[in-house]
Design a protein around this motif. Structure first.
Motif, PDB file in Angstrom:
ATOM      1  N   UNK A 188       0.914  -1.290   0.076  1.00  0.00           N
ATOM      2  CA  UNK A 188       0.109  -0.020  -0.105  1.00  0.00           C
ATOM      3  C   UNK A 188       0.774   1.410   0.083  1.00  0.00           C
ATOM      4  N   UNK A 189       2.134   1.130   0.651  1.00  0.00           N
ATOM      5  CA  UNK A 189       2.931   2.252   0.485  1.00  0.00           C
ATOM      6  C   UNK A 189       3.411   2.554  -0.943  1.00  0.00           C
ATOM      7  N   UNK A 190       3.791   1.410  -1.642  1.00  0.00           N
ATOM      8  CA  UNK A 190       4.308   1.501  -2.984  1.00  0.00           C
ATOM      9  C   UNK A 190       3.140   2.059  -3.619  1.00  0.00           C
ATOM     10  N   UNK A 191       1.867   1.757  -3.270  1.00  0.00           N
ATOM     11  CA  UNK A 191       0.787   2.414  -4.199  1.00  0.00           C
ATOM     12  C   UNK A 191       0.606   3.744  -4.164  1.00  0.00           C
ATOM     13  N   UNK A 192       0.966   4.236  -2.803  1.00  0.00           N
ATOM     14  CA  UNK A 192       1.044   5.875  -2.550  1.00  0.00           C
ATOM     15  C   UNK A 192       1.946   6.260  -3.500  1.00  0.00           C
ATOM     16  N   UNK A 193       3.152   5.828  -3.427  1.00  0.00           N
ATOM     17  CA  UNK A 193       4.049   6.543  -4.422  1.00  0.00           C
ATOM     18  C   UNK A 193       3.709   6.525  -6.078  1.00  0.00           C
ATOM     19  N   UNK A 194       2.831   5.500  -6.423  1.00  0.00           N
ATOM     20  CA  UNK A 194       2.566   5.295  -7.862  1.00  0.00           C
ATOM     21  C   UNK A 194       1.257   6.307  -7.947  1.00  0.00           C
ATOM     22  N   UNK A 195       0.598   6.590  -6.870  1.00  0.00           N
ATOM     23  CA  UNK A 195      -0.439   7.607  -7.072  1.00  0.00           C
ATOM     24  C   UNK A 195       0.269   9.169  -7.243  1.00  0.00           C
ATOM     25  N   UNK A 196       1.178   9.371  -6.517  1.00  0.00           N
ATOM     26  CA  UNK A 196       2.025  10.574  -6.735  1.00  0.00           C
ATOM     27  C   UNK A 196       2.680  10.546  -8.138  1.00  0.00           C
ATOM     28  N   UNK A 197       3.524   9.534  -8.478  1.00  0.00           N
ATOM     29  CA  UNK A 197       3.792   9.673  -9.872  1.00  0.00           C
ATOM     30  C   UNK A 197       2.801   9.926 -10.832  1.00  0.00           C
ATOM     31  N   UNK A 198       1.678   9.280 -10.787  1.00  0.00           N
ATOM     32  CA  UNK A 198       0.508   9.485 -11.669  1.00  0.00           C
ATOM     33  C   UNK A 198      -0.075  10.969 -11.672  1.00  0.00           C
ATOM     34  N   UNK A 199      -0.105  11.487 -10.692  1.00  0.00           N
ATOM     35  CA  UNK A 199      -0.606  12.878 -10.460  1.00  0.00           C
ATOM     36  C   UNK A 199       0.637  13.920 -10.991  1.00  0.00           C
ATOM     37  N   UNK A 200       1.824  13.384 -10.961  1.00  0.00           N
ATOM     38  CA  UNK A 200       2.929  14.344 -11.414  1.00  0.00           C
ATOM     39  C   UNK A 200       3.082  14.330 -12.931  1.00  0.00           C
ATOM     40  N   UNK A 201       2.435  13.180 -13.725  1.00  0.00           N
ATOM     41  CA  UNK A 201       2.506  12.984 -14.903  1.00  0.00           C
ATOM     42  C   UNK A 201       3.609  12.335 -15.479  1.00  0.00           C
ATOM     43  N   UNK A 202       4.386  11.475 -14.585  1.00  0.00           N
ATOM     44  CA  UNK A 202       5.322  10.189 -15.008  1.00  0.00           C
ATOM     45  C   UNK A 202       4.711   9.277 -15.906  1.00  0.00           C
ATOM     46  N   UNK A 203       5.677   8.590 -16.423  1.00  0.00           N
ATOM     47  CA  UNK A 203       5.133   7.476 -17.331  1.00  0.00           C
ATOM     48  C   UNK A 203       4.978   6.231 -16.115  1.00  0.00           C
ATOM     49  N   UNK A 204       3.668   5.595 -16.309  1.00  0.00           N
ATOM     50  CA  UNK A 204       3.431   4.556 -15.555  1.00  0.00           C
ATOM     51  C   UNK A 204       3.788   3.196 -16.229  1.00  0.00           C
ATOM     52  N   UNK A 205       4.390   2.565 -15.330  1.00  0.00           N
ATOM     53  CA  UNK A 205       4.792   1.062 -15.900  1.00  0.00           C
ATOM     54  C   UNK A 205       3.891  -0.023 -15.561  1.00  0.00           C
ATOM     55  N   UNK A 206       3.947  -1.363 -15.832  1.00  0.00           N
ATOM     56  CA  UNK A 206       3.072  -2.310 -15.645  1.00  0.00           C
ATOM     57  C   UNK A 206       3.007  -2.352 -14.195  1.00  0.00           C
ATOM     58  N   UNK A 207       3.958  -2.331 -13.486  1.00  0.00           N
ATOM     59  CA  UNK A 207       4.125  -2.599 -11.941  1.00  0.00           C
ATOM     60  C   UNK A 207       3.208  -1.494 -11.236  1.00  0.00           C
ATOM     61  N   UNK A 208       3.247  -0.421 -11.945  1.00  0.00           N
ATOM     62  CA  UNK A 208       2.510   0.980 -11.221  1.00  0.00           C
ATOM     63  C   UNK A 208       1.012   0.503 -11.343  1.00  0.00           C
ATOM     64  N   UNK A 209       0.671   0.040 -12.347  1.00  0.00           N
ATOM     65  CA  UNK A 209      -0.697  -0.231 -12.788  1.00  0.00           C
ATOM     66  C   UNK A 209      -1.315  -1.530 -11.810  1.00  0.00           C
ATOM     67  N   UNK A 210      -0.510  -2.277 -11.630  1.00  0.00           N
ATOM     68  CA  UNK A 210      -0.813  -3.381 -10.510  1.00  0.00           C
ATOM     69  C   UNK A 210      -0.943  -2.864  -9.154  1.00  0.00           C
ATOM     70  N   UNK A 211      -0.102  -1.814  -8.900  1.00  0.00           N
ATOM     71  CA  UNK A 211      -0.179  -1.285  -7.695  1.00  0.00           C
ATOM     72  C   UNK A 211      -1.242  -0.285  -7.482  1.00  0.00           C
ATOM     73  N   UNK A 212      -1.648   0.443  -8.397  1.00  0.00           N
ATOM     74  CA  UNK A 212      -2.980   1.077  -8.518  1.00  0.00           C
ATOM     75  C   UNK A 212      -4.331   0.435  -8.565  1.00  0.00           C
ATOM     76  N   UNK A 213      -4.143  -0.835  -9.237  1.00  0.00           N
ATOM     77  CA  UNK A 213      -5.325  -1.783  -9.062  1.00  0.00           C
ATOM     78  C   UNK A 213      -5.556  -2.302  -7.507  1.00  0.00           C
ATOM     79  N   UNK A 214      -4.390  -2.691  -6.917  1.00  0.00           N
ATOM     80  CA  UNK A 214      -4.240  -3.260  -5.614  1.00  0.00           C
ATOM     81  C   UNK A 214      -4.978  -2.207  -4.567  1.00  0.00           C
ATOM     82  N   UNK A 215      -4.016  -0.949  -4.657  1.00  0.00           N
ATOM     83  CA  UNK A 215      -4.640   0.277  -3.787  1.00  0.00           C
ATOM     84  C   UNK A 215      -6.210   0.369  -3.776  1.00  0.00           C
TER      85      UNK A 215
END
Length: 276
Positions: free
Chosen positions: A196-223
């Motif tokens: 869930x902590x990693x999910x929070x980091x992915x949310x922040x990356x997405x909000x800042x417009x960074x490119x999302x990886x497959x792992x980020x997508x998994x974390x967003x779904x999980x969160x």
């Protein structure tokens, strides 16, 4: 919700500074669930005299202690302790006492501790369990009331936006996990919070417009699943079911080797339908 779910003989509700709508909500909910017959209520509304607010916790706890000595398991719900502290503050100002942090009286810690530490398990009789609600003005965890409460109590749920916020919650009873619950409890809890902590980091990356990886997508779904199915306050399930649901959420989002959990635990607990 906790009053409905608790396996107790008696519920004592101490309401301080409640809006009348809140009082009616508590009353109607208890009646609808059939719990009113085992509930005692001490209610101070926002329109009642301030001095009466200061009497509510002591009356509620005195009654709870009396029934506990008779062998009853008693749950005391106190809401809202911030209103109780504000009443203390108002009385202290009226009495020209020297103010302390943010205008609260210097004995705030002692006054709160004297109430919270009434929780007890009488040998050969019953017990008193206290659950108190403390509002954090402006979500400020350094506010004197939640700050002092955190030092005194055995743990806290940090509620925000209708959900439990795991990073603000704490427990001093975690050593009882596994020993008194289930063998996978601690490992699953730690693993899910880490993800869930990693999910929070992915949310922040997405909000800042960074490119999302497959792992980020998994974390967003999980969160999203973790928040809605486990952390949302509308969820009302027993511990065993919550642990099984945790494994189910992990299996929907990750491969077993991506969870960071031990192989033997995964072999014994990972949902069988996906292993097949």
């Amino acid at each position: 919700r906790i009053a409905m779910q608790a396996e107790v003989d008696l519920i004592v509700l101490g309401g301080m500074g409640l809006k009348f709508d809140d009082y009616l909500f508590f009353k109607d909910t208890l009646e609808a669930s059939g719990a009113m017959s085992r509930t005692i209520m001490f209610i101070h509304t926002a329109s009642d005299p301030t001095v009466e607010c200061m009497l509510v916790p002591d009356m509620a706890l005195a009654v709870a202690e009396r029934f506990a000595l008779d062998g009853k398991k008693v749950l005391v719900l106190l809401t809202d302790m911030t209103n109780f502290a504000d009443a203390m503050k108002e009385m202290a100002i009226t009495m020209d006492q020297v103010p302390s942090n943010r205008g609260y009286p210097g004995d705030l810690y002692s006054s709160l501790a004297a109430r919270y530490e009434k929780a007890v398990d009488f040998e050969g009789a019953g017990s008193v369990t206290i659950l108190a609600v403390t509002t954090m003005p402006g979500d400020d965890v350094t506010h004197p009331v939640p700050d002092n409460t955190g030092y005194i109590t055995e743990g806290q749920y940090y509620l925000k936006g209708g959900r439990i916020e795991p990073f603000g919650s704490l427990s001093r009873l975690k050593q009882q996990v596994n020993k008194d619950t289930r063998d996978d409890h601690r490992a699953l809890m730690d693993g899910m919070i880490k993800l869930y902590a990693s999910y929070k980091e992915s949310v922040e990356k997405k909000s800042m417009g960074f490119m999302m990886t497959e792992w980020d997508d998994k974390l967003l779904k999980y969160g999203r699943l973790f928040e809605t199915k486990l952390m949302d306050l509308s969820v009302n399930i027993p511990l065993e079911q919550a642990l099984d649901l945790g494994w189910e959420i992990l299996s929907q989002c990750f491969e077993p080797n991506e969870t960071g959990l031990k192989s033997d635990l995964i072999l014994s607990r990972w949902p069988k339908k996906l292993n097949d």
